[in-house]
Design an enzyme around this catalytic site. Structure first.
Site, short mmCIF file in Angstrom:
data_model
loop_
_atom_site.label_atom_id
_atom_site.label_comp_id
_atom_site.label_asym_id
_atom_site.label_seq_id
_atom_site.Cartn_x
_atom_site.Cartn_y
_atom_site.Cartn_z
N GLU A 157 22.77 9.19 6.36
CA GLU A 157 22.50 7.75 6.43
C GLU A 157 22.69 7.12 5.04
OE1 GLU A 157 19.19 7.34 9.35
OE2 GLU A 157 18.50 5.86 7.89
N ARG A 188 20.28 -6.03 5.51
CA ARG A 188 20.74 -4.76 4.93
C ARG A 188 21.40 -4.00 6.07
NH1 ARG A 188 21.85 -3.37 0.13
NH2 ARG A 188 21.05 -1.24 0.26
N TYR A 234 11.79 -7.49 11.49
CA TYR A 234 11.82 -6.06 11.81
C TYR A 234 10.68 -5.76 12.79
CZ TYR A 234 11.70 -1.13 12.03
OH TYR A 234 11.72 0.15 12.54
N ARG A 241 0.87 -1.18 0.00
CA ARG A 241 0.00 0.00 0.00
C ARG A 241 0.91 1.22 0.00
NH1 ARG A 241 -2.82 1.55 4.27
NH2 ARG A 241 -1.06 1.03 5.61
N ARG A 267 19.05 9.96 3.96
CA ARG A 267 18.45 10.94 4.88
C ARG A 267 19.55 11.75 5.56
NH1 ARG A 267 14.29 7.99 8.93
NH2 ARG A 267 16.11 6.99 9.84
N ARG A 274 -2.94 10.79 1.79
CA ARG A 274 -3.85 11.42 2.75
C ARG A 274 -4.42 12.68 2.11
NH1 ARG A 274 -0.42 12.32 7.92
NH2 ARG A 274 -0.64 10.14 8.48
N ASP A 291 9.15 -2.53 15.29
CA ASP A 291 9.26 -1.20 15.86
C ASP A 291 9.37 -1.35 17.38
OD1 ASP A 291 9.35 0.76 13.87
OD2 ASP A 291 7.20 0.60 13.47
P1 FAD Z 1 18.74 -4.52 19.69
O1 FAD Z 1 18.42 -3.14 20.08
O2 FAD Z 1 19.56 -4.72 18.46
O3 FAD Z 1 19.48 -5.22 20.92
C1 FAD Z 1 20.17 -6.44 20.81
C2 FAD Z 1 21.44 -6.32 21.62
O4 FAD Z 1 22.06 -7.60 21.70
C3 FAD Z 1 22.47 -5.39 21.00
O5 FAD Z 1 22.80 -4.36 21.90
C4 FAD Z 1 23.65 -6.30 20.70
O6 FAD Z 1 24.90 -5.65 20.88
C5 FAD Z 1 23.44 -7.41 21.71
N1 FAD Z 1 24.10 -8.66 21.32
C6 FAD Z 1 23.96 -9.33 20.15
N2 FAD Z 1 24.75 -10.42 20.16
C7 FAD Z 1 25.37 -10.45 21.36
C8 FAD Z 1 26.32 -11.33 21.95
N3 FAD Z 1 26.81 -12.37 21.28
N4 FAD Z 1 26.75 -11.07 23.21
C9 FAD Z 1 26.29 -9.98 23.89
N5 FAD Z 1 25.42 -9.12 23.36
C10 FAD Z 1 24.95 -9.34 22.12
N6 FAD Z 1 11.51 1.57 15.91
C11 FAD Z 1 10.56 2.50 16.16
O7 FAD Z 1 9.60 2.21 16.88
N7 FAD Z 1 10.66 3.77 15.66
C12 FAD Z 1 11.70 4.16 14.87
O8 FAD Z 1 11.75 5.31 14.44
C13 FAD Z 1 12.71 3.19 14.58
N8 FAD Z 1 13.75 3.52 13.81
C14 FAD Z 1 14.69 2.58 13.52
C15 FAD Z 1 15.75 2.94 12.69
C16 FAD Z 1 16.72 2.00 12.35
C17 FAD Z 1 17.85 2.39 11.45
C18 FAD Z 1 16.60 0.67 12.83
C19 FAD Z 1 17.60 -0.38 12.43
C20 FAD Z 1 15.56 0.31 13.67
C21 FAD Z 1 14.60 1.26 14.01
N9 FAD Z 1 13.55 0.94 14.88
C22 FAD Z 1 12.58 1.88 15.14
C23 FAD Z 1 13.44 -0.41 15.49
C24 FAD Z 1 14.12 -0.53 16.87
O9 FAD Z 1 15.48 -0.22 16.74
C25 FAD Z 1 13.94 -1.95 17.39
O10 FAD Z 1 12.58 -2.23 17.59
C26 FAD Z 1 14.65 -2.26 18.73
O11 FAD Z 1 15.86 -1.61 18.87
C27 FAD Z 1 14.85 -3.75 18.84
O12 FAD Z 1 15.34 -4.08 20.13
P2 FAD Z 1 16.08 -5.47 20.35
O13 FAD Z 1 16.35 -5.55 21.80
O14 FAD Z 1 15.34 -6.58 19.70
O15 FAD Z 1 17.44 -5.37 19.50
#
Ligand code: FAD
Length: 372
Positions: free
Chosen positions: A306, A255, A354, A178, A286, A182, A356
């Protein structure tokens, strides 16, 4: 991992101090459980971490805007920290022409000079009819069949090709299901009821979640997993699922992004937090000016360009590539994960999905409710 009967130091070893790990730890502590949270990075917070530069909270791993429709999640985070009233209203820069996003009456006026919703609808319909694409074969045809050629060529094509590193005619149509348009003068990027940025940045949220919980940074689980496993009854693993299983079926693909940040001796560089570069020749997608997320009044500013990139080992795995090959590979790893008795897998890397922030919090709360 085999179940062990000897006394362990912690109930949970949480691998990864991102939002998933931090929410899980917070919930476990509330239920009287002990946790050790480790992260291989030199800081807590995972991808929501902010680095303070010139007293500005710089979103180190990409701009993060919190938004949700779920009152329960909004209340959960607001009980921990205060949120500001930031509303994401990005601008598109196409070869120097500026347009409001998401596609709305302001954008249509800027594109065509149309002033009423009826004029805008007619213009879009005319363009869609003109090319008459009934069975879109690729992303380009799909986008044109949804919004016409002007919006596509100025605001979608270049940005999408840079994001994916491929021509839009070589990308599958299903990537775009989609394209919301708006017909009101409303530049709010998200449709969600609740939106904002934690006052003082995301580290405040992580600190509140991890308050009173033991944490260690610069600790890679895989450098000594036997020793880590010996510390806790259950492991909560939020790292890469393929790495957990020694990449035995091969590596999942991602990616990646390269961030280029600069401190500038001006108080206001671009007048908005997010400006998208939608042409094909500008190499970045961006520019983020971080201070605007918090209405900053600092003398200097920090901007980040970026650049989307192919992922390879050593680069940050940002976005899963959910095509058939990678999804099939993930399922093989998930089957292995399902057989683990003392490990809970969660988060964007372990679930190869992915999410949020509001979704990752909901997912961590659900896992915590199911397992603790
Ligand atoms: P992560 O934050 O990646 O945490 C995982 C952690 O595990 C990391 O710190 C890593 O270092 C650690 N780790 C991995 N392997 C090991 C290991 N072997 N030993 C020890 N530690 C380890 N969401 C929104 O709602 N709004 C937004 O505007 C938004 N913008 C984004 C922009 C980008 C560029 C990206 C990539 C994501 C965005 N998101 C956004 C999504 C958001 O980042 C995620 O929802 C969130 O950070 C995921 O949390 P997580 O704990 O799953 O992963």
């Amino acid at each position: 991992m085999k179940s062990q009967t000897n006394k362990k130091q912690f109930d949970y070893l949480i691998v990864g101090a991102g939002l998933f790990g931090s929410v899980f730890a917070h919930e476990a502590k509330k239920k009287g459980k002990t946790c050790l949270v480790i992260d291989k990075r030199n800081h807590l917070g995972g991808n929501v971490y902010c680095e303070s530069i010139e007293d500005i909270n710089v979103h180190k791993y990409g701009a993060h805007i919190f938004h949700t429709n779920d009152k329960k999640i909004w209340d959960y985070v607001n009980n921990l920290v205060e949120f500001n009233h930031y509303i994401n209203s990005p601008i598109a820069n196409y070869n120097g022409e500026l347009y409001n996003l998401p596609f709305n009456m302001n954008t249509f006026y800027q594109l065509w000079g149309v002033k009423t919703p009826e004029e805008a609808k007619n213009k879009i319909q005319e363009e869609i009819k003109e090319l008459n694409i009934s069975n879109p074969k690729n992303l380009e045809e799909q986008a044109i069949s949804l919004v016409g050629k002007d919006i596509y060529f100025k605001l979608i094509k270049g940005y999408t090709e840079k994001q994916w590193g491929r021509k839009a005619t070589d990308l599958p149509a299903f990537i775009i299901k989609r394209l919301p348009v708006r017909f009101t003068y409303d530049n709010n990027y998200f449709n969600d009821k609740y939106q904002g940025i934690p006052v003082g940045g995301y580290n405040k949220l992580i600190d509140a979640l991890l308050d009173g919980i033991e944490t260690m940074t610069d600790q890679d689980y895989f450098e000594n997993n036997a020793e880590w496993n010996a510390k806790a009854k259950t492991i909560v693993f939020t790292g890469r699922i393929d790495e957990f299983f020694g990449f035995k079926y091969g590596k999942l693909n991602y990616r990646s992004l390269k961030f280029e940040s600069k401190t500038l001796d001006t108080d206001n560089f671009q007048g908005n937090a997010v400006i998208n570069y939608t042409d094909s020749t500008t190499p970045f997608t961006r520019i983020i000016e971080h201070k605007h997320f918090e209405f900053g009044k600092q003398k200097k500013t920090v901007i980040t360009k970026e650049y989307p990139q192919e992922w390879e080992e050593g680069k940050e795995p940002y976005y899963p590539v959910n095509d058939t090959i990678n999804n099939d590979l993930f399922i093989k790893y998930r089957d292995l994960a399902d057989k683990e008795t003392n490990v809970i897998f969660g988060g964007r890397l372990a679930e190869y999905k992915y999410y949020d922030m509001h979704q990752i919090i909901a997912s961590a709360l659900k896992k915590a409710a199911d397992f603790i």
